[in-house]
Design a protein around this motif. Sequence first.
Motif, PDB file in Angstrom:
ATOM      1  N   VAL A 176      -5.217   6.192   0.641  1.00  0.00           N
ATOM      2  CA  VAL A 176      -4.569   4.978   0.719  1.00  0.00           C
ATOM      3  C   VAL A 176      -4.896   4.026  -0.605  1.00  0.00           C
ATOM      4  CG1 VAL A 176      -3.803   2.810   2.080  1.00  0.00           C
ATOM      5  CG2 VAL A 176      -4.545   5.236   3.263  1.00  0.00           C
ATOM      6  N   LYS A 180      -2.657   2.331   6.300  1.00  0.00           N
ATOM      7  CA  LYS A 180      -1.877   1.807   5.281  1.00  0.00           C
ATOM      8  C   LYS A 180      -0.982   0.744   5.814  1.00  0.00           C
ATOM      9  CE  LYS A 180       2.354   2.770   2.984  1.00  0.00           C
ATOM     10  NZ  LYS A 180       3.556   2.304   4.138  1.00  0.00           N
ATOM     11  N   TRP A 228      -4.238   0.215  -2.349  1.00  0.00           N
ATOM     12  CA  TRP A 228      -3.503  -1.066  -2.423  1.00  0.00           C
ATOM     13  C   TRP A 228      -4.167  -1.942  -3.377  1.00  0.00           C
ATOM     14  CZ3 TRP A 228      -7.464   1.143   1.037  1.00  0.00           C
ATOM     15  CH2 TRP A 228      -8.231   0.231   1.305  1.00  0.00           C
ATOM     16  N   VAL A 233       0.455   5.803   0.289  1.00  0.00           N
ATOM     17  CA  VAL A 233      -0.444   7.124   0.445  1.00  0.00           C
ATOM     18  C   VAL A 233      -0.055   8.106  -0.635  1.00  0.00           C
ATOM     19  CG1 VAL A 233      -1.010   8.851   2.184  1.00  0.00           C
ATOM     20  CG2 VAL A 233      -0.274   6.542   3.086  1.00  0.00           C
ATOM     21  N   ALA A 289       0.875  -1.438  -0.026  1.00  0.00           N
ATOM     22  CA  ALA A 289       0.051  -0.084   0.022  1.00  0.00           C
ATOM     23  C   ALA A 289       0.867   1.319   0.017  1.00  0.00           C
ATOM     24  CB  ALA A 289      -0.560   0.096   1.255  1.00  0.00           C
TER      25      ALA A 289
END
Length: 242
Positions: free
Chosen positions: A35, A58, A37, A4, A2
């Motif tokens: 975030v 995250k 992912w 940001v 992940a």
Amino acid sequence: MAHVRDLWTKPNPDKTSRKKRVCSARWGVGRRWQVIWDENGKRTTATFQTEDAANDYKARVEVGQTDGTWITKDKAAVTFGDLWDPWIESKPDIAQSTRAGYVAAWAHLEPVWGDTCIAKFNAAVFPTWVAGLKTRRPHQKTEPTPLGSGAKRKVGIVVNAFLDMAVKNKIIRENPLGKGDIVRQEPADKRALRIGEVDALLAAAPTEQARLLAEVMPRTGIRPGKPKGSRSKTSTTTVAGL
């Protein structure tokens, strides 16, 4: 893994400038920190007001995905209402009375909990809510009365079964309800029939089969389903003609 992203700024197109980022078209609009992912090969996002909150989330994503405890976004959105049909349809062989009890329990649950995400179920609030349940009879003219302990227990059983199903399908990691959170059924107030009452019952039986049923039950004290011919694990004997 992940990462940001700052939605309010973007890389400065002027490579000669010392300022690395400049305001984006979204400057000051909505939540700033996103975030990002991957879940099942698809890009997934969540936005937050502060950078600290985004970095905390995250970290949770990365740890959860690493140890296998992460609940994917699609499963986190599953509600109690989403599970009702699959759950009740998974019980085709239950007795009609048992099914009716589950349906009655769901009639209490659906208006309040039907749209609640399983992952956000508040187990601390549930017992108090169940304790305050009242009757829900259609066209009831009198004031609703407190629900009996047996009906309240049935409500708890249904919710507990939903939560177990959610654990099995990896919607939540564990069932948050404890044994003490489900109402115990209080003993029913029973009274044995007097001899004269049994005689009157037998005399009023419209058929021989009904008379046999009325005679077997008071003499043995067995549950009504047994003399009617329902099978059990220990016996396949039935009462002929019932």
